[in-house]
Design a protein around this motif. Structure first.
Motif, short mmCIF file in Angstrom:
data_model
loop_
_atom_site.label_atom_id
_atom_site.label_comp_id
_atom_site.label_asym_id
_atom_site.label_seq_id
_atom_site.Cartn_x
_atom_site.Cartn_y
_atom_site.Cartn_z
N VAL A 57 -8.88 -2.18 -3.16
CA VAL A 57 -8.87 -0.81 -3.15
C VAL A 57 -7.39 -0.27 -2.87
CG1 VAL A 57 -9.24 1.31 -1.53
CG2 VAL A 57 -10.91 -0.41 -2.07
N TYR A 58 -6.86 0.72 -3.73
CA TYR A 58 -5.33 1.12 -3.62
C TYR A 58 -5.48 2.55 -3.11
CZ TYR A 58 -0.59 1.92 -4.83
OH TYR A 58 1.01 2.26 -4.53
N LEU A 59 -4.76 3.04 -2.04
CA LEU A 59 -4.94 4.25 -1.65
C LEU A 59 -3.36 4.83 -1.90
CD1 LEU A 59 -6.54 3.44 2.04
CD2 LEU A 59 -7.55 4.25 0.01
N ALA A 60 -3.41 5.68 -2.53
CA ALA A 60 -2.35 6.83 -2.60
C ALA A 60 -2.04 7.72 -1.78
CB ALA A 60 -2.24 7.28 -4.08
N CYS A 61 -0.80 7.82 -1.16
CA CYS A 61 -0.73 8.76 0.35
C CYS A 61 0.45 9.40 0.18
CB CYS A 61 -0.80 7.66 1.77
SG CYS A 61 -2.25 6.81 1.82
N ASP A 62 0.03 10.74 0.53
CA ASP A 62 1.11 11.87 0.49
C ASP A 62 2.14 11.36 1.90
OD1 ASP A 62 2.63 13.60 -0.27
OD2 ASP A 62 1.06 15.42 -0.24
N TYR A 63 3.32 11.93 1.78
CA TYR A 63 4.18 11.77 3.02
C TYR A 63 4.30 10.20 3.63
CZ TYR A 63 2.94 16.65 2.88
OH TYR A 63 2.99 17.77 2.27
N GLY A 64 4.07 9.18 2.78
CA GLY A 64 4.28 7.94 3.43
C GLY A 64 3.71 6.94 2.61
N THR A 65 3.70 5.83 3.27
CA THR A 65 3.23 4.55 2.43
C THR A 65 1.87 4.58 1.56
OG1 THR A 65 3.58 2.20 2.21
CG2 THR A 65 2.36 3.39 4.27
N ASP A 66 1.85 3.90 0.70
CA ASP A 66 0.42 3.64 0.02
C ASP A 66 -0.08 2.37 0.72
OD1 ASP A 66 0.93 5.70 -1.65
OD2 ASP A 66 1.32 4.57 -3.57
N ARG A 67 -1.16 2.19 0.55
CA ARG A 67 -1.78 1.16 1.05
C ARG A 67 -2.57 0.43 0.08
NH1 ARG A 67 -0.33 -0.25 6.45
NH2 ARG A 67 0.53 1.50 7.30
N ILE A 68 -2.76 -1.01 0.08
CA ILE A 68 -3.52 -2.01 -1.00
C ILE A 68 -4.42 -2.74 0.08
CG2 ILE A 68 -1.92 -3.75 -1.03
CD1 ILE A 68 -2.91 -3.68 -4.18
N PHE A 69 -5.67 -2.75 -0.25
CA PHE A 69 -6.60 -3.53 0.80
C PHE A 69 -7.35 -4.39 -0.47
CE2 PHE A 69 -6.85 -1.43 5.00
CZ PHE A 69 -6.23 -0.17 4.68
N PHE A 70 -7.25 -5.61 -0.01
CA PHE A 70 -7.83 -6.70 -0.63
C PHE A 70 -9.37 -6.87 -0.15
CE2 PHE A 70 -4.00 -7.83 -2.42
CZ PHE A 70 -3.98 -7.66 -3.72
N ASN A 71 -10.27 -7.23 -0.72
CA ASN A 71 -11.70 -7.45 -0.45
C ASN A 71 -11.90 -8.74 0.04
OD1 ASN A 71 -14.45 -7.73 -0.18
ND2 ASN A 71 -14.84 -6.06 -1.96
N ASN A 72 -12.32 -9.24 1.06
CA ASN A 72 -12.68 -10.31 1.58
C ASN A 72 -13.76 -11.21 1.00
OD1 ASN A 72 -10.29 -10.80 3.33
ND2 ASN A 72 -11.24 -9.52 4.99
N GLY A 73 -14.74 -10.10 0.50
CA GLY A 73 -16.09 -10.81 -0.15
C GLY A 73 -17.01 -10.90 1.09
#
Lengths: 583, 260
Positions: free
Chosen positions: A265-281
């Motif tokens: 999952v990639y999260l695009a965020c206003d006013y600050g950092t985006d985030r990337i989450f990897f799936n642990n399965g």
């Protein structure tokens, strides 16, 4: 050649005939679109929510989204339909039934999906997905409020099943996707929330705006809902590892970014950092932002994912703000194949798209290289510009940005308005060329969402563009001399029926391409669930491989060009004669 | 005006007969810097500045040390928090010595130093705060370096904010001041910036005149030659590139006291 392929039955007839060869010359075709919204009956005026009270103007400015479109073939006739949202009190949503001849009829009222803009809720986004695997596209309407889940009854009507769905949590939701995060064959749902969960329409506190304009941490984050398979969803946000994210989420993208078979999952965020989450399965995710992309301070608006350079790894495109007064640059995250990404937007010429909103990849000239369409523009008003007014506010010592009373009214002033849209033609993976004017898509409306689909089944992708407080646009793809193409419509059996998360890999000549079916990537726009590939001069695809979310890998072998191939998990290519792929 | 320049140069550049009160500890700071002993170095340099708040060289070297530390700890531009120490130090220093004009100037530069490490909107806030410090410095001591610095700062603002005209005005003042003083190598900067200011306010003829006049006086200036050799979009790219707020601005003031 377009007319002959406009009905799926015609495709089947062609399937038995010799390979169709397009007159592609090998020279660069000119990507071309014609705007046909009015004549197609597919243009609708959107209105953002008007708020009451002395600071209603500021709240309206901060919530100037909500113009969204979702594509899905809700009636299974082989032609993709469009759900279009509106946002002001009492305004009705539209369900545009595709009549098969590039005209559309609004059937939202008959279908029972027009509502949602009540005095305490604002419709903001929507997706079609088959949550109960019954072969029919259900509809989820996201709101600043609680969402509405409609079950597709199969007779052109939908039934509101929200009360029994478990979707009972208030959120200021601006983005929603469906994907199977645990690969159990059931589509789960993630909501991206902008403000923290306070009802802006019944405001009890003025302190609701971002606490920092580059590093805000008081937004709504996301919620993840696991599909239990009995029509109910349960909130697993904390358990899955998303509970600590408190950014101002504007968009969510999902894909298997590290080729391990699980959706990340990639999260695009206003006013600050985006985030990337990897799936642990194992039903959980890990926040890999720092190592994978680094922290940023930009105004993330959009996530779309594609393998733009055909190296077999999915890349990510994020829009930010790159205007006269703010030079953030977009991000084209090139996948380094090791869990990290490098921003190559400057190198690829995709950095500057002004006040960006949605962006979508699509092979608009069918040359085998995904192109990119980006919409932009915040607010087109009078000649007076809001920016100098804003400057006075943000440079005031000790100003509290969270306090709605700190913000000056915008009235009818312009803020990053009248911006020309950007169409980037992929020059074979290394660079893109901006061709919006020649392509006919350089409108200057206040764009928000993009849905990409082949509404007339002619193998040329079309575009539906939503605009805030303005009418929507429908661009018909009319490129002449483009390459050959193939499309795949997948049906999961062990996997979720929509096959969201399935990866298709094709090989033509020396070129290998991949696509993944997504459940609503891109800001305010869900594209078609068919996988579309341009294949240039090739008259057939040599190899097709499907990696299903269940883990099954299915080799299809060679398939013909210029037609839609329906593939059922475990059954290979199905030459059915209905339009739903299930006989 | 001439007296101001002379006084300024005495403060920042000439060798005093006796070591000023902060010199010994300043030198200790420079030595600690060489061994990248950041905390000790910054401590010594802060002590030197505390002893001589208005010493421009101490202030400039201190900021450069903060910047080097930031870029070492967090490659490229450092992290925003890396610059907080200097900002807080200058704030304390100026609370004690509010009339130290050069400390205000360095305080403003400390905000400028942080800009590339900050987000786009924070950059605007930092730049605006820096302008306030430059103005305070000028109010206390209307110097060439003060007018030049504030004038250039205005030019970095996008056109929409309409601040380039104020930049031109400051740079014209700086030019008058330098004409009344002995010629210095760094005076070439005023000609470059003033031409850029005219260009940014759409006075292209005046821009060319400024660059040409500057080149007469500083014929070796590559920056002036480059501007005069370009036209149209090429010139636009060059000027905009040199006034790009996302690029780190060289705020090292050593040209004022180091002989070329």
């Amino acid at each position: 050649m377009g007319e002959a392929l406009k009905h799926p039955v015609a495709w089947i007839a062609l399937a038995a005939s010799p390979i169709v060869v397009l007159g592609w010359s090998g020279t660069a075709p000119k990507i071309k679109f014609t705007e046909v919204g009015q004549q197609s009956g597919a243009t609708y005026q959107h209105r953002t929510r008007r708020f009451q009270g002395p600071h209603g103007d500021v709240l309206r400015m901060f919530t100037s989204g909500g113009a969204a479109a979702a594509v899905g073939d809700y009636d299974g006739d082989g032609f993709d339909d469009i759900f279009v949202t509106d946002s002001d009190t009492g305004r009705r949503n539209h369900l545009l039934h595709n009549n098969g001849n590039f005209t559309f009829t609004d059937v939202a009222e008959q279908a029972g999906v027009a509502g949602g803009n009540d005095p305490l809720s604002i419709v903001s986004d929507a997706i079609f997905f088959d949550y109960d695997n019954d072969g029919r596209q259900d509809l989820l309407v996201a709101r600043f409020g609680t969402p509405i889940l409609y079950h597709n009854e199969g007779n052109g009507k939908f039934r509101d099943v929200t009360a029994t769905s478990g979707f009972n949590k208030f959120g200021n939701t601006i983005a929603v996707i469906a994907f199977d995060y645990d690969n159990d064959g059931l589509l789960d749902v993630m909501f991206g929330n902008y403000f923290k969960p306070v009802n802006l329409l019944d405001l009890r506190t003025p302190y609701v705006l971002p606490n920092d304009l580059d590093n805000a941490v008081n937004g709504g984050g996301v919620t993840l809902w696991r599909n239990l398979g009995n029509g109910r969803f349960v909130d697993v946000t904390e358990k899955a590892g998303f509970g600590k994210h408190t950014g101002w989420t504007l968009d969510i993208g999902h894909a298997d970014l590290n080729n391990d078979g699980f959706q990340d999952v990639y999260l695009a965020c206003d006013y600050g950092t985006d985030r990337i989450f990897f799936n642990n399965g194992d039903g959980t995710f890990r926040d890999a932002t720092e190592k994978s992309i680094g922290f940023d301070t930009r105004k993330g608006m959009n996530v779309d994912i594609a393998d733009y350079d055909n190296d077999g790894w999915l890349d990510i495109y994020v829009t930010n703000i790159t205007d006269e007064y703010m030079k953030e640059c977009n991000m084209l995250w090139h996948n380094n194949h090791d869990g990290t990404f490098t921003d190559v937007s400057k190198e690829t010429n995709t950095c500057a798209t002004l006040w960006g909103w949605a962006a979508k990849f699509g092979d608009f000239d069918n040359d085998g290289w995904p192109d990119l369409f980006v919409v932009n523009g915040l607010r087109s008003g009078s000649k007076e510009n809001y920016i100098p007014v804003l400057l006075n506010m943000i440079t005031k010592p000790g100003i509290d940005f969270t306090d709605i009373r700190s913000w000056p009214n915008i009235g009818n002033m312009t803020w990053s308005g009248y911006q020309k849209k950007k169409m980037f033609r992929n020059l074979a993976g290394g660079e893109f060329a901006e061709i919006s004017a020649a392509a006919g898509v350089d409108n200057d409306l206040d764009g928000r969402g993009i849905a990409v689909a082949d509404f007339d089944n002619d193998g040329r992708l079309d575009l539906f563009q939503t605009n805030a407080d303005q009418r929507s646009l429908l661009y018909r793809g009319v490129t002449q001399g483009g390459g050959n193409w193939v499309q795949f419509q997948l049906t999961g059996t062990k996997s979720n029926r929509d096959a969201i998360g399935a990866r298709i890999r094709i090989r033509t000549g020396g070129l290998t391409q991949i696509r993944e079916i997504d459940g609503g990537n891109g800001y305010a726009g869900q594209s078609m669930k068919r996988a579309h590939f341009g294949i240039g001069k090739a008259t057939a695809v040599e190899d097709v491989e499907i990696r299903w979310p269940s883990g099954r890998v299915e080799k299809i072998g060679s398939v013909a060009a210029n037609r839609l191939h329906r593939i059922v998990e475990g059954q290979g290519r199905v030459r059915e004669n209905d339009t739903n792929g299930n006989k | 005006m001439r007296l101001t320049i002379v006084a300024l140069l005495l403060t920042i550049g000439t060798a005093p007969a006796e070591n000023p009160p902060g010199e010994e500890v300043f030198e200790q700071g420079i030595r600690a810097l060489a061994s990248k002993d950041w905390d000790r170095a910054l401590g010594y340099l802060e002590a030197a500045l505390t002893a001589e708040p208005d010493n421009m060289r101490y202030g400039s070297e201190y900021r450069q040390a903060v910047l080097r530390r930031a870029q070492t700890l967090h490659p490229k531009e450092g992290q925003p928090q890396d610059f907080e120490r200097a900002l807080k130090f200058f704030e304390r220093l100026l609370t004690k010595c509010p009339t130290a004009a050069n400390a205000h100037l360095n305080y403003g530069f400390a905000y400028v130093d942080k800009i590339p490490a900050a987000g786009a909107i924070t950059q605007v806030i930092l730049a605006n705060t820096a302008l306030g410090e430059f103005t305070r410095s000028l109010e206390l001591n209307p110097s060439w370096i003060g007018y030049y610095t504030r004038g250039v700062s205005y030019l970095f603002w996008p056109k929409i904010f309409g601040r380039a005209k104020q930049g031109v005005s400051d740079l014209e003042t700086a030019l008058q001041m330098q004409k009344a003083a002995p010629k210095q190598p760094y005076h070439v900067r005023t000609w470059i910036a003033l031409g850029d200011g005219y260009w940014k306010t759409d006075e292209l003829d005046k821009a060319h005149s400024a660059w040409q006049e500057g080149l007469k006086q500083f014929p070796e200036s590559v920056a002036l030659q480059a501007r005069l050799a370009k036209n149209g979009d090429d010139l636009k790219d060059l000027v905009e590139s040199s006034l790009d707020p996302n690029k780190r601005v060289d705020t090292n003031l050593k040209d004022l006291w180091v002989k070329p």
